[in-house]
Design a protein around this motif. Structure first.
Motif, mmCIF file in Angstrom:
data_model
loop_
_atom_site.group_PDB
_atom_site.id
_atom_site.type_symbol
_atom_site.label_atom_id
_atom_site.label_comp_id
_atom_site.label_asym_id
_atom_site.label_seq_id
_atom_site.Cartn_x
_atom_site.Cartn_y
_atom_site.Cartn_z
ATOM 1 N N ASN A 103 30.205 -12.463 -1.995
ATOM 2 C CA ASN A 103 30.737 -11.396 -2.035
ATOM 3 C C ASN A 103 30.131 -10.308 -3.510
ATOM 4 O OD1 ASN A 103 32.780 -12.185 -4.085
ATOM 5 N ND2 ASN A 103 34.424 -11.733 -3.109
ATOM 6 N N ASP A 104 29.733 -10.883 -4.051
ATOM 7 C CA ASP A 104 28.522 -9.846 -4.620
ATOM 8 C C ASP A 104 27.370 -10.378 -4.710
ATOM 9 O OD1 ASP A 104 29.223 -12.503 -5.632
ATOM 10 O OD2 ASP A 104 29.738 -11.749 -8.049
ATOM 11 N N ALA A 105 27.024 -10.618 -3.667
ATOM 12 C CA ALA A 105 25.881 -11.635 -3.396
ATOM 13 C C ALA A 105 24.778 -10.399 -3.527
ATOM 14 C CB ALA A 105 25.562 -11.549 -1.975
ATOM 15 N N TYR A 106 23.046 -11.024 -4.371
ATOM 16 C CA TYR A 106 22.407 -9.150 -4.391
ATOM 17 C C TYR A 106 22.610 -8.388 -2.729
ATOM 18 C CZ TYR A 106 17.799 -6.717 -4.882
ATOM 19 O OH TYR A 106 16.287 -6.460 -4.900
ATOM 20 N N GLY A 107 22.151 -7.131 -3.691
ATOM 21 C CA GLY A 107 22.659 -6.237 -2.294
ATOM 22 C C GLY A 107 21.451 -6.721 -0.723
ATOM 23 N N GLY A 108 20.315 -6.585 -1.804
ATOM 24 C CA GLY A 108 18.912 -7.210 -0.988
ATOM 25 C C GLY A 108 19.263 -8.275 0.306
ATOM 26 N N THR A 109 19.742 -9.003 -0.775
ATOM 27 C CA THR A 109 20.060 -10.438 0.391
ATOM 28 C C THR A 109 21.106 -9.882 0.999
ATOM 29 O OG1 THR A 109 19.504 -11.622 -1.367
ATOM 30 C CG2 THR A 109 20.720 -12.167 0.439
ATOM 31 N N SER A 125 29.939 -14.201 6.990
ATOM 32 C CA SER A 125 30.848 -13.901 5.758
ATOM 33 C C SER A 125 30.131 -13.675 4.614
ATOM 34 C CB SER A 125 31.834 -15.501 6.428
ATOM 35 O OG SER A 125 31.713 -15.736 7.600
ATOM 36 N N ALA A 126 31.070 -13.185 3.656
ATOM 37 C CA ALA A 126 31.575 -12.840 2.330
ATOM 38 C C ALA A 126 32.288 -13.191 1.682
ATOM 39 C CB ALA A 126 30.328 -11.203 2.534
ATOM 40 N N PRO A 152 24.105 -17.385 -12.367
ATOM 41 C CA PRO A 152 24.940 -16.724 -12.125
ATOM 42 C C PRO A 152 25.249 -14.973 -11.080
ATOM 43 C CG PRO A 152 24.324 -16.472 -14.426
ATOM 44 C CD PRO A 152 23.527 -17.086 -12.924
ATOM 45 N N SER A 153 26.101 -14.291 -10.543
ATOM 46 C CA SER A 153 25.837 -13.859 -9.972
ATOM 47 C C SER A 153 25.611 -12.007 -10.342
ATOM 48 C CB SER A 153 27.429 -13.653 -8.955
ATOM 49 O OG SER A 153 28.152 -12.701 -9.657
ATOM 50 N N THR A 354 31.286 -1.311 0.408
ATOM 51 C CA THR A 354 31.471 -1.591 2.046
ATOM 52 C C THR A 354 32.308 -3.552 0.811
ATOM 53 O OG1 THR A 354 29.280 -3.611 0.682
ATOM 54 C CG2 THR A 354 29.263 -1.989 2.899
ATOM 55 N N GLU A 355 32.681 -4.403 1.534
ATOM 56 C CA GLU A 355 32.302 -4.841 -0.114
ATOM 57 C C GLU A 355 32.449 -5.593 -1.033
ATOM 58 O OE1 GLU A 355 33.953 -9.250 2.521
ATOM 59 O OE2 GLU A 355 32.678 -8.255 4.593
ATOM 60 N N LEU A 356 31.502 -5.525 -0.766
ATOM 61 C CA LEU A 356 30.116 -5.808 -2.233
ATOM 62 C C LEU A 356 30.039 -5.449 -2.935
ATOM 63 C CD1 LEU A 356 29.333 -7.715 0.480
ATOM 64 C CD2 LEU A 356 27.512 -8.324 -0.940
ATOM 65 N N ALA A 357 31.016 -3.648 -3.010
ATOM 66 C CA ALA A 357 30.547 -2.461 -3.171
ATOM 67 C C ALA A 357 30.646 -3.481 -5.591
ATOM 68 C CB ALA A 357 31.280 -1.256 -3.367
ATOM 69 N N VAL A 358 30.468 -2.642 -6.297
ATOM 70 C CA VAL A 358 30.573 -2.825 -7.630
ATOM 71 C C VAL A 358 31.449 -1.790 -8.392
ATOM 72 C CG1 VAL A 358 28.070 -4.413 -7.591
ATOM 73 C CG2 VAL A 358 28.385 -2.169 -8.190
#
Ligand SMILES: *Cc1c(COP(=O)(O)O)cnc(C)c1O
Length: 388
Positions: A103-109, A125-126, A152-153, A354-358
């Motif tokens: 859920n903190d994957a590289y945004g482009g991925t 699913s993230a 590291p992520s 999104t749920e991946l927001a930092v």
């Protein structure tokens, strides 16, 4: 497997795929800036070379070097990291298949998987990859064919247990893919921990000089290699000869660069930790980092990437990001020069909301290989702007 396996990392980096030119003895293999190859009769190819999208000696030299450094049997080089990821996913998956990613994957991925490949019928699913139970639950649906790890992520610097996730993935007959861009093969070799595939944005540490875009897929399995090779050829997102040549040149010094990136970053992370304006420092080399022990077991050292949050919120983070002069405000990472990034509006703008927001009070540093005293002075100056 080649005879390079017995040699040390730096020897492999300098010599694998880098045999002097047989015609002239040129110590550095030439840049084959050509799209096609003369045939000695119809279908009589010289050493198999026919057309540039299919094969090119400069790209071959990079691919051999990449395979030797990741400890893989086959490597494929692409025009960008995302082109490599796209080729891998379309080679390995079919409509209806499911990917579990961090859920903190590289945004482009995430964008590629969630907005391009979703239309192609691949679901995702993230989850928090540091939470083995969460990963296990996400896999439970039955259609999971790929698990995607970054450790590291980016930018939260979370550490994932590659061997543990490999076990979960393999129990479900899914492939474990590790995006090894942040660590580089010098610091971490995921195939040795059970990963099936390593992907890279070679644009970052592997190229190392912010002057060549590229991506790579490295695998051991021959059948999967054949599929990736087919997509590389049939879709054509290959690395151009010049980019491959520059990447090969950069890769030769990866070991010495990573040692300096790591030592500079360790000094800076410790210094940041001691500053009043700083809320938190995310660097796996710090003893208080929750993934420190795992990182120490998986990685040779902790790399050059640091994230920092500020007590003064988004305004403070942005002010620091805009106040440095040795650190350049720019996207990307992994080059010899230090870069400063405000992920929320820059590298991770595509995942805002999104749920991946930092966190919006976070900046990410790509610590270069300059003199660390100059980097510290630059950061000291930038933090001082918060006190005025
Ligand atoms: C940059 C990056 C990518 C994408 O690579 P490009 O070369 O920009 O296409 C993928 N994963 C990570 C971790 C990255 O930093």
């Amino acid at each position: 497997m080649t005879h390079f396996d017995a040699q040390g990392f730096n020897t492999r980096a300098i010599h694998a795929g880098q045999t002097p030119d047989p015609t002239t003895g040129a110590v550095i293999p030439p840049l084959y800036q050509t799209t096609t190859f003369a045939q000695d009769g119809i279908g009589k190819l010289r050493n198999g070379y026919e057309y540039g999208r299919g094969t090119n000696p400069t790209r071959d030299s990079l691919q051999t070097q990449l395979a030797a450094l990741e400890g893989g049997a086959h490597a494929f080089s692409f025009a960008s990291g995302l082109a490599a990821e796209d080729a891998l996913i379309r080679a390995a998956l079919r409509p209806g298949d499911h990917i579990v990613l961090g859920n903190d994957a590289y945004g482009g991925t995430y964008r590629l998987i969630n907005r391009v490949l979703a239309d192609w019928g691949v679901t995702n699913s993230a989850v928090d990859m540091a939470d083995v139970d969460a990963v296990s639950a996400a896999i439970a649906g039955g259609n999971t064919k790929m698990v995607w790890v970054e450790t590291p992520s980016n930018p939260m610097m979370k550490i994932t247990d590659i061997a543990a996730i490999a076990q979960l993935a393999h129990d479900a007959s899914a492939l474990l893919v590790v995006d090894n861009t942040f660590a580089s093969p010098y610091l971490q070799q995921p195939l040795t921990f059970g990963a099936d595939v390593v992907v890279h944005s070679t644009t970052k540490y592997i190229g190392g000089h912010s002057d060549a875009s590229g991506g790579a897929v490295i695998v051991n399995d021959g059948e999967l290699a054949e599929k990736v090779g087919f997509i590389q050829f049939a879709v054509g997102a290959v690395s151009a000869p010049m980019e491959a040549w520059l990447t090969t040149r950069g890769l030769k010094t990866l070991g010495v660069r990573m040692d300096r990136h790591s030592s500079n970053a360790a000094t800076i992370a410790q210094w940041l930790l001691e500053q009043d304006e700083v809320e938190n420092v995310y660097y796996p080399g710090l003893a208080k980092h929750p993934g420190h022990d795992l990182a120490a077991a998986q990685m040779k050292s902790f790399g050059g990437m640091i994230s920092v949050t500020f007590k003064g919120g988004p305004e403070a983070a942005k002010k620091v990001a805009e106040s440095t002069s040795v650190f350049t405000l720019a996207e990307s990472l992994g080059g010899i020069e230090s870069l400063m990034n405000y992920p929320s509006d820059m590298t991770h703008a595509s995942v805002k909301g999104t749920e991946l927001a930092v966190p919006e009070n976070l900046i990410r540093l790509s610590v270069g290989i300059e003199d660390v005293e100059d980097l510290l002075a630059d950061l000291e100056h930038a933090l001082a702007t918060l006190r005025s």
